[in-house]
Design a protein around this motif. Structure first.
Motif, PDB file in Angstrom:
ATOM      1  N   UNK A  95     -25.100 -13.488  66.554  1.00  0.00           N
ATOM      2  CA  UNK A  95     -24.482 -13.190  65.250  1.00  0.00           C
ATOM      3  C   UNK A  95     -24.786 -11.780  64.746  1.00  0.00           C
ATOM      4  N   UNK A  96     -24.135 -10.799  65.337  1.00  0.00           N
ATOM      5  CA  UNK A  96     -24.315  -9.404  64.936  1.00  0.00           C
ATOM      6  C   UNK A  96     -23.934  -9.196  63.475  1.00  0.00           C
ATOM      7  N   UNK A  97     -23.025 -10.056  62.966  1.00  0.00           N
ATOM      8  CA  UNK A  97     -22.543  -9.890  61.589  1.00  0.00           C
ATOM      9  C   UNK A  97     -23.637 -10.098  60.555  1.00  0.00           C
ATOM     10  N   UNK A  98     -24.759 -10.703  60.944  1.00  0.00           N
ATOM     11  CA  UNK A  98     -25.854 -10.900  59.993  1.00  0.00           C
ATOM     12  C   UNK A  98     -26.620  -9.604  59.717  1.00  0.00           C
ATOM     13  N   UNK A  99     -26.456  -8.604  60.573  1.00  0.00           N
ATOM     14  CA  UNK A  99     -27.206  -7.363  60.397  1.00  0.00           C
ATOM     15  C   UNK A  99     -26.700  -6.585  59.200  1.00  0.00           C
ATOM     16  N   UNK A 100     -27.629  -6.118  58.382  1.00  0.00           N
ATOM     17  CA  UNK A 100     -27.322  -5.228  57.265  1.00  0.00           C
ATOM     18  C   UNK A 100     -28.100  -3.936  57.513  1.00  0.00           C
ATOM     19  N   UNK A 101     -27.376  -2.884  57.806  1.00  0.00           N
ATOM     20  CA  UNK A 101     -28.017  -1.623  58.161  1.00  0.00           C
ATOM     21  C   UNK A 101     -28.447  -0.880  56.891  1.00  0.00           C
ATOM     22  N   UNK A 102     -29.701  -0.442  56.896  1.00  0.00           N
ATOM     23  CA  UNK A 102     -30.239   0.317  55.777  1.00  0.00           C
ATOM     24  C   UNK A 102     -30.681   1.688  56.253  1.00  0.00           C
ATOM     25  N   UNK A 103     -30.242   2.714  55.566  1.00  0.00           N
ATOM     26  CA  UNK A 103     -30.585   4.087  55.930  1.00  0.00           C
ATOM     27  C   UNK A 103     -31.747   4.555  55.076  1.00  0.00           C
ATOM     28  N   UNK A 104     -32.904   4.756  55.696  1.00  0.00           N
ATOM     29  CA  UNK A 104     -34.064   5.259  54.972  1.00  0.00           C
ATOM     30  C   UNK A 104     -34.009   6.784  54.910  1.00  0.00           C
ATOM     31  N   UNK A 105     -34.647   7.318  53.873  1.00  0.00           N
ATOM     32  CA  UNK A 105     -34.633   8.766  53.622  1.00  0.00           C
ATOM     33  C   UNK A 105     -33.187   9.261  53.567  1.00  0.00           C
ATOM     34  N   UNK A 106     -32.364   8.527  52.838  1.00  0.00           N
ATOM     35  CA  UNK A 106     -30.943   8.850  52.727  1.00  0.00           C
ATOM     36  C   UNK A 106     -30.739  10.109  51.890  1.00  0.00           C
ATOM     37  N   UNK A 107     -29.631  10.815  52.111  1.00  0.00           N
ATOM     38  CA  UNK A 107     -29.351  12.022  51.328  1.00  0.00           C
ATOM     39  C   UNK A 107     -29.239  11.707  49.842  1.00  0.00           C
ATOM     40  N   UNK A 108     -29.609  12.661  49.025  1.00  0.00           N
ATOM     41  CA  UNK A 108     -29.539  12.489  47.583  1.00  0.00           C
ATOM     42  C   UNK A 108     -28.110  12.488  47.069  1.00  0.00           C
ATOM     43  N   UNK A 109     -27.962  12.197  45.787  1.00  0.00           N
ATOM     44  CA  UNK A 109     -26.635  12.065  45.179  1.00  0.00           C
ATOM     45  C   UNK A 109     -25.829  13.359  45.269  1.00  0.00           C
ATOM     46  N   UNK A 110     -26.502  14.489  45.170  1.00  0.00           N
ATOM     47  CA  UNK A 110     -25.791  15.774  45.173  1.00  0.00           C
ATOM     48  C   UNK A 110     -25.659  16.382  46.554  1.00  0.00           C
ATOM     49  N   UNK A 111     -26.222  15.738  47.576  1.00  0.00           N
ATOM     50  CA  UNK A 111     -26.164  16.269  48.941  1.00  0.00           C
ATOM     51  C   UNK A 111     -24.858  15.815  49.595  1.00  0.00           C
TER      52      UNK A 111
END
Length: 419
Positions: free
Chosen positions: A333-349
């Motif tokens: 069940x690949x659909x269960x994966x929720x990808x989270x991006x750590x150290x994501x770009x800021x709002x103005x980037x």
């Protein structure tokens, strides 16, 4: 395609319906429905669905496919009622979702949706989902224990049905344990004043390099090895006795004191541990090893949400693609994966945000969580054995995780009150 369920030709009974704000926004869904069902399906708007369920024509429906995107998250109450009415008439439900938050998906799945398929639709995935829901649901079987067999796991006095959330990092240093520990702690403290706090536990299943105990400054108990070595004899008392409490709120099953092989436990062992944890706790957070092992499948199947943490770099992208191929090749069940991006770009980037979008598109995934860089405070808090809420409450990473925890809890509470 039949444009309306009310004008379908007599020789082609309607066996399925799409339900959406506008089905033309999901052209790939139209193509797949026609490929699988021919003319034997129709489409309904959200407002039309409930009225149609009350008509005799609805008795012939096998399933409905609810197609939604981010704009439809404002209609979760209506969508939940559609799912409830469908299931009350033994109509199965498939969710087709594009850019929908994990919290929204979690709510709709718990309300009774049978399958989830991401949009754009992976090749043949809709057909596979339809085949799965067409299989009869197995009836529960209560088998008497055989003579001489190990005693069955005792039912918890708490009698809970906890939500299981697994966390796995797709590369070293992407912050999976930081996310798992802080999510578990935030879930301990989401209750409103006057309401009982949820019971939360975190299971550190990285038997070799697990560091949850370090992040919370807790001792590792020998009882953990004894528990893992003989889960057949495990009961509620031995399970909770192997745990270490943190601040009298969070219960932690640390990794063993010694480095052990990952195949020390089997899928059956993991299933027993998850089952008894769900009985005793409202939320079960599992910190996974970065390595895929035989029992990863057991956790993936047992989890309601499986968070996969990555960063905006090539190693994470390559590992995400390899993980996607591995799970899809084994029909997991690949659909269960929720990808989270750590150290994501800021709002103005804007440049960084564009890179995130290109990364998601090139991998064919949806990045549901954007976690800001917590900076040195994250490392300092871990070194002192304290969650960010206690060491740096105003940290942007802590605020984002707290927001996620509150959202998940509020959705769960609204479901309980509605029931």
């Amino acid at each position: 395609m039949s444009s309306s369920v009310h004008h379908s030709p007599e020789p082609a009974p309607i066996v399925a319906c799409t339900i959406s704000r506008d089905v033309q926004n999901f052209d790939l869904l139209i193509e797949d429905m026609e490929a699988v069902l021919g003319e034997n399906w129709g489409d309904l708007g959200f407002g039309e669905a409930l009225a149609f369920f009350a008509q005799p024509d609805a008795d012939a429906l096998e399933f409905v496919a609810i197609a939604m995107d981010q704009e439809d998250e404002d209609n979760l109450v209506l969508l939940g009622e559609i799912i409830h009415q469908a299931r009350s008439r033994n109509i199965r439900v498939i969710l087709i979702a594009e850019d929908v938050s994990p919290a929204a998906l979690h709510q709709l799945l718990r309300q009774g949706a049978d399958e989830f398929v991401p949009y754009p639709l992976p090749e043949n995935e809709l057909e596979a989902a339809i085949q799965r829901i067409r299989q009869p649901e197995p009836a529960p079987v209560l088998a008497a224990p055989e003579a001489g067999s190990a005693p069955a796991t005792r039912k918890s006095a708490h009698d809970r049905e906890g939500v299981v959330m697994a966390v796995q990092g797709l590369a070293g240093g992407v912050g999976a344990t930081t996310f798992a520990v802080n999510l578990a702690w935030e879930l301990c403290n989401v209750a409103k004043k006057g309401k009982p706090d949820p019971r939360v536990c975190i299971l550190d299943l990285d038997l070799q390099y697990g560091s949850v105990s370090t992040f919370l400054d807790l001792p590792r108990r020998e009882a953990v090895f004894e528990l893992l070595s003989d889960t057949e004899a495990m009961d509620g008392d031995s399970f909770t006795a192997a745990m270490v409490p943190f601040e009298e709120k969070l219960h932690v099953l640390t990794s063993p004191a010694d480095m052990l092989p990952l195949d020390l436990v089997t899928s059956e062992d993991i299933n027993r541990i998850i089952a008894i944890a769900r009985q005793h706790f409202d939320y079960v957070v599992i910190d996974m090893p970065r390595t895929l092992v035989q029992w990863t499948e057991a956790v993936l199947n047992g989890a309601h949400i499986y968070f996969a943490l990555l960063e905006l770099d090539m190693r994470s992208a390559q590992n995400a693609l390899r993980l996607k191929r591995a799970l899809q090749a084994e029909d997991l069940p690949f659909q269960k994966l929720r990808f989270g991006l750590n150290r994501a770009p800021g709002f103005t980037d804007l440049s960084g945000k564009s890179r995130v979008k290109r990364m998601a598109e090139s991998l064919g995934i949806s990045i549901d969580l954007l976690l800001p860089d917590g900076g040195k405070q994250v490392t300092q808090g871990a070194d002192h054995g304290m969650p960010l809420a206690l060491s740096a409450a105003k940290n942007p990473l802590r605020k984002e995780i707290a927001k996620l925890a509150l959202s998940l809890h509020q959705l769960g509470q609204s479901e309980v009150e509605a029931a």
